[in-house]
Design a protein around this motif. Structure first.
Motif, PDB file in Angstrom:
ATOM      1  N   LEU A  45       0.592  -1.189   0.441  1.00 51.87           N
ATOM      2  CA  LEU A  45       0.505   0.329   0.003  1.00 51.87           C
ATOM      3  C   LEU A  45       0.693   1.084   0.330  1.00 51.87           C
ATOM      4  O   LEU A  45       0.721   2.057  -0.830  1.00 51.87           O
ATOM      5  CB  LEU A  45      -0.772  -0.119   1.126  1.00 51.87           C
ATOM      6  N   PHE A  46       1.921   1.337   0.718  1.00 59.62           N
ATOM      7  CA  PHE A  46       2.950   2.317   1.081  1.00 59.62           C
ATOM      8  C   PHE A  46       2.651   2.718  -0.868  1.00 59.62           C
ATOM      9  O   PHE A  46       3.079   3.781  -0.651  1.00 59.62           O
ATOM     10  CB  PHE A  46       3.744   2.332   1.786  1.00 59.62           C
ATOM     11  N   LEU A  47       3.579   1.870  -1.250  1.00 52.38           N
ATOM     12  CA  LEU A  47       4.354   1.372  -2.585  1.00 52.38           C
ATOM     13  C   LEU A  47       3.160   2.097  -3.689  1.00 52.38           C
ATOM     14  O   LEU A  47       3.749   2.891  -4.747  1.00 52.38           O
ATOM     15  CB  LEU A  47       4.889   0.735  -3.431  1.00 52.38           C
ATOM     16  N   GLU A  48       1.825   1.947  -3.625  1.00 55.58           N
ATOM     17  CA  GLU A  48       0.882   2.329  -4.489  1.00 55.58           C
ATOM     18  C   GLU A  48       0.937   3.645  -3.963  1.00 55.58           C
ATOM     19  O   GLU A  48       0.218   4.703  -5.052  1.00 55.58           O
ATOM     20  CB  GLU A  48      -0.344   1.721  -4.282  1.00 55.58           C
ATOM     21  N   ARG A  49       0.553   3.694  -2.293  1.00 55.12           N
ATOM     22  CA  ARG A  49       0.267   5.705  -3.083  1.00 55.12           C
ATOM     23  C   ARG A  49       1.006   5.679  -3.606  1.00 55.12           C
ATOM     24  O   ARG A  49       1.274   7.360  -3.942  1.00 55.12           O
ATOM     25  CB  ARG A  49       0.175   5.765  -1.174  1.00 55.12           C
ATOM     26  N   VAL A  50       2.927   5.803  -3.291  1.00 50.06           N
ATOM     27  CA  VAL A  50       3.441   6.753  -3.097  1.00 50.06           C
ATOM     28  C   VAL A  50       4.405   7.132  -5.302  1.00 50.06           C
ATOM     29  O   VAL A  50       3.957   8.368  -5.628  1.00 50.06           O
ATOM     30  CB  VAL A  50       4.810   6.494  -2.757  1.00 50.06           C
ATOM     31  N   LYS A  51       3.487   5.531  -6.143  1.00 50.97           N
ATOM     32  CA  LYS A  51       3.001   5.774  -7.501  1.00 50.97           C
ATOM     33  C   LYS A  51       1.701   6.959  -7.631  1.00 50.97           C
ATOM     34  O   LYS A  51       1.866   7.339  -8.887  1.00 50.97           O
ATOM     35  CB  LYS A  51       3.392   4.628  -7.643  1.00 50.97           C
ATOM     36  N   ALA A  52       0.902   6.419  -7.059  1.00 50.03           N
ATOM     37  CA  ALA A  52      -0.423   7.519  -7.088  1.00 50.03           C
ATOM     38  C   ALA A  52       0.363   8.659  -6.849  1.00 50.03           C
ATOM     39  O   ALA A  52      -0.145   9.332  -7.733  1.00 50.03           O
ATOM     40  CB  ALA A  52      -1.018   7.499  -6.154  1.00 50.03           C
ATOM     41  N   LEU A  53       1.551   9.562  -6.018  1.00 51.24           N
ATOM     42  CA  LEU A  53       1.315  10.621  -5.696  1.00 51.24           C
ATOM     43  C   LEU A  53       1.948  11.287  -6.829  1.00 51.24           C
ATOM     44  O   LEU A  53       2.060  12.301  -7.502  1.00 51.24           O
ATOM     45  CB  LEU A  53       2.312  10.545  -4.522  1.00 51.24           C
TER      46      LEU A  53
END
Length: 164
Positions: A45-53
């Motif tokens: 989830l952390f990496l998903e959020r970084v990618k989305a940001l």
């Protein structure tokens, strides 16, 4: 209009992710796992959020701050190069590949300042910096440059967002 404002705002989870990213990066085999644990979420989830940001252009870059004196470099110089605009990408790529170059970026010129490519070169002495710069010039065929040595370092910190 209200939808545009909502799209540009970060929710609390994203703010936690940004806080985690702007601190010291863990020097371990799985740094994002450590950062995710700090936030209280899974690494995925952390990496998903970084990618989305990043995709949403809410964060533009992540990078290291080199405290060059702490790692043994006592001399550094900002070199402003005059590069043929048609060769700018090619020359910048070559210069950025040098392990002695920590920064490489382009800038607009001015009537009395023809330089459009800047590199920050680090060495153990002025003589070493001069040799590195001469090597870069020879490798790229770019000769016209201005060398601006650091006299005093004023700031070596990044912006901190969403701090309490």
């Amino acid at each position: 209009m209200a939808e545009d404002v909502a799209m540009n705002q970060l929710d609390e989870l994203d703010k936690k992710v940004v806080r985690a990213l702007q601190g010291d990066f863990p020097l371990v085999a799985e740094p994002y796992k450590v950062l995710a644990e700090q936030v209280g979420i899974s690494e995925e989830l952390f990496l998903e959020r970084v990618k989305a940001l990043s995709e949403e252009k809410k964060i533009r870059k992540m990078g290291a701050v080199l405290r060059h004196r702490e790692v043994g470099f006592s001399s550094n110089v900002l070199v402003a190069w005059e590069v043929d605009p048609a060769r700018l990408d090619e020359v910048a790529k070559k210069m950025a590949e040098s392990p002695s170059v920590s920064h490489c970026y382009d800038r607009n010129t001015a009537p009395d300042w023809p330089y459009n490519l800047y590199t920050m070169v680090h060495g153990h002495s002025r003589e070493e910096c001069e040799a590195i710069v001469a090597g870069l010039a020879k490798e790229t065929g770019v000769e016209n440059r201005a060398m601006l040595y650091t006299k005093h370092e004023w700031k070596k910190v990044s912006m901190k967002y969403f701090q309490e």
